[in-house]
Design a protein around this motif. Sequence first.
Motif, PDB file in Angstrom:
ATOM      1  N   PHE A   1      16.906 -10.257   6.539  1.00  0.00           N
ATOM      2  CA  PHE A   1      16.065  -9.066   6.387  1.00  0.00           C
ATOM      3  C   PHE A   1      15.880  -8.728   4.910  1.00  0.00           C
ATOM      4  N   VAL A   2      16.967  -8.738   4.149  1.00  0.00           N
ATOM      5  CA  VAL A   2      16.902  -8.402   2.723  1.00  0.00           C
ATOM      6  C   VAL A   2      16.041  -9.419   1.977  1.00  0.00           C
ATOM      7  N   ARG A   3      16.200 -10.695   2.288  1.00  0.00           N
ATOM      8  CA  ARG A   3      15.403 -11.743   1.640  1.00  0.00           C
ATOM      9  C   ARG A   3      13.917 -11.565   1.952  1.00  0.00           C
ATOM     10  N   HIS A   4      13.595 -11.331   3.216  1.00  0.00           N
ATOM     11  CA  HIS A   4      12.193 -11.146   3.610  1.00  0.00           C
ATOM     12  C   HIS A   4      11.614  -9.868   3.004  1.00  0.00           C
ATOM     13  N   LEU A   5      12.426  -8.819   2.932  1.00  0.00           N
ATOM     14  CA  LEU A   5      11.953  -7.573   2.331  1.00  0.00           C
ATOM     15  C   LEU A   5      11.660  -7.775   0.847  1.00  0.00           C
ATOM     16  N   HIS A   6      12.535  -8.483   0.157  1.00  0.00           N
ATOM     17  CA  HIS A   6      12.315  -8.744  -1.266  1.00  0.00           C
ATOM     18  C   HIS A   6      11.030  -9.549  -1.467  1.00  0.00           C
ATOM     19  N   GLN A   7      10.794 -10.538  -0.614  1.00  0.00           N
ATOM     20  CA  GLN A   7       9.548 -11.312  -0.700  1.00  0.00           C
ATOM     21  C   GLN A   7       8.339 -10.424  -0.423  1.00  0.00           C
ATOM     22  N   HIS A   8       8.446  -9.543   0.564  1.00  0.00           N
ATOM     23  CA  HIS A   8       7.351  -8.618   0.881  1.00  0.00           C
ATOM     24  C   HIS A   8       7.049  -7.720  -0.317  1.00  0.00           C
ATOM     25  N   VAL A   9       8.091  -7.207  -0.950  1.00  0.00           N
ATOM     26  CA  VAL A   9       7.907  -6.313  -2.096  1.00  0.00           C
ATOM     27  C   VAL A   9       7.252  -7.064  -3.249  1.00  0.00           C
ATOM     28  N   GLU A  10       7.802  -8.224  -3.600  1.00  0.00           N
ATOM     29  CA  GLU A  10       7.306  -8.983  -4.753  1.00  0.00           C
ATOM     30  C   GLU A  10       5.887  -9.518  -4.532  1.00  0.00           C
ATOM     31  N   LYS A  11       5.616 -10.046  -3.343  1.00  0.00           N
ATOM     32  CA  LYS A  11       4.339 -10.733  -3.113  1.00  0.00           C
ATOM     33  C   LYS A  11       3.246  -9.847  -2.532  1.00  0.00           C
ATOM     34  N   HIS A  12       3.614  -8.734  -1.921  1.00  0.00           N
ATOM     35  CA  HIS A  12       2.595  -7.912  -1.269  1.00  0.00           C
ATOM     36  C   HIS A  12       2.533  -6.489  -1.810  1.00  0.00           C
ATOM     37  N   LEU A  13       3.644  -5.767  -1.758  1.00  0.00           N
ATOM     38  CA  LEU A  13       3.630  -4.359  -2.154  1.00  0.00           C
ATOM     39  C   LEU A  13       3.231  -4.181  -3.614  1.00  0.00           C
ATOM     40  N   LEU A  14       3.897  -4.891  -4.521  1.00  0.00           N
ATOM     41  CA  LEU A  14       3.574  -4.745  -5.944  1.00  0.00           C
ATOM     42  C   LEU A  14       2.160  -5.242  -6.245  1.00  0.00           C
ATOM     43  N   LYS A  15       1.746  -6.300  -5.574  1.00  0.00           N
ATOM     44  CA  LYS A  15       0.387  -6.821  -5.752  1.00  0.00           C
ATOM     45  C   LYS A  15      -0.635  -5.793  -5.268  1.00  0.00           C
ATOM     46  N   ASP A  16      -0.360  -5.151  -4.139  1.00  0.00           N
ATOM     47  CA  ASP A  16      -1.270  -4.127  -3.619  1.00  0.00           C
ATOM     48  C   ASP A  16      -1.332  -2.916  -4.550  1.00  0.00           C
ATOM     49  N   ILE A  17      -0.211  -2.578  -5.174  1.00  0.00           N
ATOM     50  CA  ILE A  17      -0.211  -1.473  -6.142  1.00  0.00           C
ATOM     51  C   ILE A  17      -1.071  -1.837  -7.345  1.00  0.00           C
ATOM     52  N   LYS A  18      -0.940  -3.076  -7.830  1.00  0.00           N
ATOM     53  CA  LYS A  18      -1.780  -3.534  -8.952  1.00  0.00           C
ATOM     54  C   LYS A  18      -3.257  -3.434  -8.590  1.00  0.00           C
ATOM     55  N   ASP A  19      -3.596  -3.913  -7.395  1.00  0.00           N
ATOM     56  CA  ASP A  19      -4.992  -3.884  -6.954  1.00  0.00           C
ATOM     57  C   ASP A  19      -5.490  -2.452  -6.782  1.00  0.00           C
ATOM     58  N   SER A  20      -4.647  -1.581  -6.240  1.00  0.00           N
ATOM     59  CA  SER A  20      -5.040  -0.185  -6.037  1.00  0.00           C
ATOM     60  C   SER A  20      -5.291   0.523  -7.363  1.00  0.00           C
ATOM     61  N   LEU A  21      -4.489   0.189  -8.370  1.00  0.00           N
ATOM     62  CA  LEU A  21      -4.679   0.780  -9.694  1.00  0.00           C
ATOM     63  C   LEU A  21      -5.850   0.152 -10.437  1.00  0.00           C
ATOM     64  N   GLY A  22      -6.268  -1.022  -9.992  1.00  0.00           N
ATOM     65  CA  GLY A  22      -7.344  -1.723 -10.684  1.00  0.00           C
ATOM     66  C   GLY A  22      -6.862  -2.407 -11.950  1.00  0.00           C
ATOM     67  N   VAL A  23      -5.573  -2.776 -11.973  1.00  0.00           N
ATOM     68  CA  VAL A  23      -4.978  -3.436 -13.140  1.00  0.00           C
ATOM     69  C   VAL A  23      -4.311  -4.730 -12.663  1.00  0.00           C
ATOM     70  N   PRO A  24      -5.099  -5.795 -12.438  1.00  0.00           N
ATOM     71  CA  PRO A  24      -4.505  -7.033 -11.914  1.00  0.00           C
ATOM     72  C   PRO A  24      -3.533  -7.711 -12.877  1.00  0.00           C
ATOM     73  N   GLU A  25      -3.610  -7.388 -14.169  1.00  0.00           N
ATOM     74  CA  GLU A  25      -2.709  -8.017 -15.142  1.00  0.00           C
ATOM     75  C   GLU A  25      -1.380  -7.278 -15.280  1.00  0.00           C
ATOM     76  N   LEU A  26      -1.162  -6.230 -14.501  1.00  0.00           N
ATOM     77  CA  LEU A  26       0.080  -5.457 -14.555  1.00  0.00           C
ATOM     78  C   LEU A  26       1.260  -6.338 -14.156  1.00  0.00           C
ATOM     79  N   LYS A  27       2.281  -6.380 -15.008  1.00  0.00           N
ATOM     80  CA  LYS A  27       3.477  -7.191 -14.751  1.00  0.00           C
ATOM     81  C   LYS A  27       4.699  -6.287 -14.732  1.00  0.00           C
ATOM     82  N   PHE A  28       5.429  -6.338 -13.637  1.00  0.00           N
ATOM     83  CA  PHE A  28       6.671  -5.575 -13.519  1.00  0.00           C
ATOM     84  C   PHE A  28       7.812  -6.443 -14.050  1.00  0.00           C
ATOM     85  N   LYS A  29       7.969  -6.450 -15.372  1.00  0.00           N
ATOM     86  CA  LYS A  29       8.985  -7.300 -15.995  1.00  0.00           C
ATOM     87  C   LYS A  29      10.358  -6.642 -15.992  1.00  0.00           C
TER      88      LYS A  29
END
Length: 169
Positions: A81-109
Amino acid sequence: MTKKDKKQKVKVKTVETKEGEKIRVFEDLDSFETYLRGETEDEEFDHVHCQVRYYPPFVLHESHQDPEKIKESANSHNKKFVRHLHQHVEKHLLKDIKDSLGVPELKFKDKSKEENFNHVVWRYHAPTAVRDREFLVHVTVECHNDTAMVDVDYLTEPMQPAVQSEQVA
């Protein structure tokens, strides 16, 4: 599909903290993303605090979209569950936040993970600029040991311009 079905109502409550800060609390991920898109258009994107509590899509998929059928083992004690959640956050949630803000180059370093018996917390921070306004984006994702629900805390705050002190010669 009727017109009523096509119009999605944003499911949100506004909660005021003891300090007087207003936090918007969303019931689902789609409402949260819709709100972020709207705030970017409304010029209020650099000072937003909202939270969303939801079942991750992979959990709902396993339970055939029925929250009653979610396994009790879907929580922070389950490594899968933790592994899948981390993948969901990294590949989907953060990407959707970037798209919603209109900043595709945003990097959560700047990211960190905190793990203990009761919960697992991931924290992401990134400076960005939209329409010449610089601000920091903070995203905190938390899962607990007793439920498959995930808590996301989204906060943006304006960056303070560096104050240059005048030196006396």
